[in-house]
Scaffold this motif. Structure first.
Motif, PDB file in Angstrom:
ATOM      1  N   TYR A  32       0.864  -1.174   0.000  1.00 41.52           N
ATOM      2  CA  TYR A  32       0.000   0.000   0.000  1.00 41.52           C
ATOM      3  C   TYR A  32       0.904   1.228   0.000  1.00 41.52           C
ATOM      4  N   GLY A  33       0.896   1.953  -1.105  1.00 40.52           N
ATOM      5  CA  GLY A  33       1.797   3.095  -1.231  1.00 40.52           C
ATOM      6  C   GLY A  33       3.236   2.619  -1.263  1.00 40.52           C
ATOM      7  N   HIS A  34       4.028   3.152  -0.365  1.00 34.28           N
ATOM      8  CA  HIS A  34       5.439   2.771  -0.288  1.00 34.28           C
ATOM      9  C   HIS A  34       5.721   1.872   0.916  1.00 34.28           C
ATOM     10  N   GLN A  35       4.668   1.226   1.434  1.00 36.09           N
ATOM     11  CA  GLN A  35       4.798   0.343   2.596  1.00 36.09           C
ATOM     12  C   GLN A  35       4.285  -1.056   2.255  1.00 36.09           C
ATOM     13  N   VAL A  36       4.940  -2.050   2.822  1.00 37.54           N
ATOM     14  CA  VAL A  36       4.444  -3.423   2.746  1.00 37.54           C
ATOM     15  C   VAL A  36       3.869  -3.746   4.116  1.00 37.54           C
ATOM     16  N   TYR A  37       2.608  -4.171   4.140  1.00 35.53           N
ATOM     17  CA  TYR A  37       1.917  -4.486   5.376  1.00 35.53           C
ATOM     18  C   TYR A  37       1.877  -6.002   5.561  1.00 35.53           C
ATOM     19  N   PHE A  38       2.290  -6.441   6.735  1.00 37.06           N
ATOM     20  CA  PHE A  38       2.314  -7.851   7.097  1.00 37.06           C
ATOM     21  C   PHE A  38       1.311  -8.073   8.217  1.00 37.06           C
ATOM     22  N   GLU A  39       0.603  -9.192   8.154  1.00 34.16           N
ATOM     23  CA  GLU A  39      -0.327  -9.542   9.224  1.00 34.16           C
ATOM     24  C   GLU A  39      -0.261 -11.044   9.477  1.00 34.16           C
ATOM     25  N   VAL A  40      -0.465 -11.418  10.716  1.00 31.15           N
ATOM     26  CA  VAL A  40      -0.756 -12.799  11.084  1.00 31.15           C
ATOM     27  C   VAL A  40      -2.093 -12.740  11.790  1.00 31.15           C
ATOM     28  N   LYS A  41      -3.018 -13.557  11.323  1.00 30.96           N
ATOM     29  CA  LYS A  41      -4.373 -13.568  11.871  1.00 30.96           C
ATOM     30  C   LYS A  41      -4.697 -14.959  12.407  1.00 30.96           C
ATOM     31  N   ALA A  42      -5.692 -15.015  13.273  1.00 30.46           N
ATOM     32  CA  ALA A  42      -6.223 -16.257  13.837  1.00 30.46           C
ATOM     33  C   ALA A  42      -5.200 -16.996  14.700  1.00 30.46           C
ATOM     34  N   LEU A  43      -4.460 -16.246  15.517  1.00 28.75           N
ATOM     35  CA  LEU A  43      -3.543 -16.883  16.467  1.00 28.75           C
ATOM     36  C   LEU A  43      -4.339 -17.726  17.460  1.00 28.75           C
ATOM     37  N   ASP A  44      -3.688 -18.704  18.059  1.00 32.73           N
ATOM     38  CA  ASP A  44      -4.357 -19.562  19.036  1.00 32.73           C
ATOM     39  C   ASP A  44      -4.642 -18.831  20.347  1.00 32.73           C
ATOM     40  N   ASN A  45      -3.838 -17.821  20.663  1.00 33.86           N
ATOM     41  CA  ASN A  45      -3.992 -17.053  21.896  1.00 33.86           C
ATOM     42  C   ASN A  45      -3.854 -15.568  21.590  1.00 33.86           C
ATOM     43  N   TYR A  46      -4.186 -14.748  22.583  1.00 37.14           N
ATOM     44  CA  TYR A  46      -3.977 -13.311  22.433  1.00 37.14           C
ATOM     45  C   TYR A  46      -2.509 -13.042  22.155  1.00 37.14           C
ATOM     46  N   PHE A  47      -2.230 -12.043  21.316  1.00 39.96           N
ATOM     47  CA  PHE A  47      -0.836 -11.677  21.068  1.00 39.96           C
ATOM     48  C   PHE A  47      -0.363 -10.770  22.185  1.00 39.96           C
ATOM     49  N   ASN A  48       0.226 -11.371  23.199  1.00 44.19           N
ATOM     50  CA  ASN A  48       0.856 -10.638  24.289  1.00 44.19           C
ATOM     51  C   ASN A  48       1.956 -11.512  24.882  1.00 44.19           C
ATOM     52  N   SER A  49       2.712 -10.953  25.815  1.00 43.70           N
ATOM     53  CA  SER A  49       3.880 -11.659  26.342  1.00 43.70           C
ATOM     54  C   SER A  49       3.529 -12.813  27.276  1.00 43.70           C
ATOM     55  N   ASN A  50       2.248 -13.036  27.539  1.00 44.12           N
ATOM     56  CA  ASN A  50       1.840 -14.225  28.293  1.00 44.12           C
ATOM     57  C   ASN A  50       1.877 -15.472  27.426  1.00 44.12           C
ATOM     58  N   TYR A  51       1.842 -15.298  26.097  1.00 41.88           N
ATOM     59  CA  TYR A  51       1.781 -16.432  25.185  1.00 41.88           C
ATOM     60  C   TYR A  51       2.902 -16.441  24.143  1.00 41.88           C
ATOM     61  N   TYR A  52       3.334 -15.261  23.714  1.00 38.14           N
ATOM     62  CA  TYR A  52       4.289 -15.168  22.613  1.00 38.14           C
ATOM     63  C   TYR A  52       5.456 -14.255  22.974  1.00 38.14           C
ATOM     64  N   GLN A  53       6.581 -14.504  22.284  1.00 33.60           N
ATOM     65  CA  GLN A  53       7.715 -13.597  22.396  1.00 33.60           C
ATOM     66  C   GLN A  53       7.698 -12.593  21.255  1.00 33.60           C
ATOM     67  N   ARG A  54       7.443 -13.087  20.047  1.00 38.50           N
ATOM     68  CA  ARG A  54       7.403 -12.203  18.882  1.00 38.50           C
ATOM     69  C   ARG A  54       6.762 -12.921  17.702  1.00 38.50           C
ATOM     70  N   ILE A  55       6.471 -12.125  16.678  1.00 36.02           N
ATOM     71  CA  ILE A  55       6.002 -12.615  15.385  1.00 36.02           C
ATOM     72  C   ILE A  55       7.003 -12.111  14.357  1.00 36.02           C
ATOM     73  N   ALA A  56       7.338 -12.954  13.392  1.00 34.65           N
ATOM     74  CA  ALA A  56       8.260 -12.548  12.329  1.00 34.65           C
ATOM     75  C   ALA A  56       7.707 -13.013  10.988  1.00 34.65           C
ATOM     76  N   TRP A  57       8.106 -12.315   9.948  1.00 35.71           N
ATOM     77  CA  TRP A  57       7.745 -12.671   8.579  1.00 35.71           C
ATOM     78  C   TRP A  57       9.035 -12.894   7.806  1.00 35.71           C
ATOM     79  N   THR A  58       9.088 -13.976   7.044  1.00 35.86           N
ATOM     80  CA  THR A  58      10.320 -14.332   6.344  1.00 35.86           C
ATOM     81  C   THR A  58      10.084 -14.493   4.846  1.00 35.86           C
TER      82      THR A  58
END
Length: 144
Positions: free
Chosen positions: A50-76
């Protein structure tokens, strides 16, 4: 009397759990370890320009995205786990302490992304759980 003893012995034998059944061979079955790259959830990646930006998303995680469940999300840029040694990381977002969303997004300048991936190639999303294992999501294709 012998019939009663035999019946009691048979009944007692049925109550004691057995590790080997008569139908199974007497050799130890070797179970293959599950590879971390096997899909274990319905989480999926979306990616768009979109414009001069690439937007990345991860949807439908098994848990809320917070530090109680995850450390980070990455795109490769390939199906290998995120690594600076592989030079495959397109974007990363670190989990915050709070968060009640099952999706996460990030964006990067198009110029930095196009140096690592060509139009029509897949982008792979990864979730790093608290146990230190990278879990893959369904990939998406980036067109530009």
């Amino acid at each position: 009397m012998i019939k009663k003893l035999a019946a009691l012995t048979l009944a007692a034998g049925l109550l004691v759990p057995s590790t080997v059944s008569a139908a199974e061979p007497l050799q130890a079955s070797k179970q293959e370890p599950s590879a971390p790259s096997q899909l274990t959830s319905v989480a999926y990646t979306t990616v768009f320009l979109y414009g001069h930006q690439v937007y990345f998303e991860v949807k439908a995680l098994d848990n809320y995205f917070n530090s109680n469940y995850y450390q980070r999300i990455a795109w490769t840029s390939n199906d290998k786990e995120p690594s600076v040694l592989n030079n495959n990381i397109l974007s990363v977002i670190v989990a915050k302490k709070t968060g009640e969303s099952y999706q996460v997004n990030s964006y990067e300048p198009f110029n930095s992304v196009k140096d690592k991936i060509e139009s029509g190639q897949k982008v792979y999303g990864w979730a790093l759980a608290l146990n230190g294992v990278w879990y893959p999501t369904m990939p998406a294709t980036l067109y530009y």
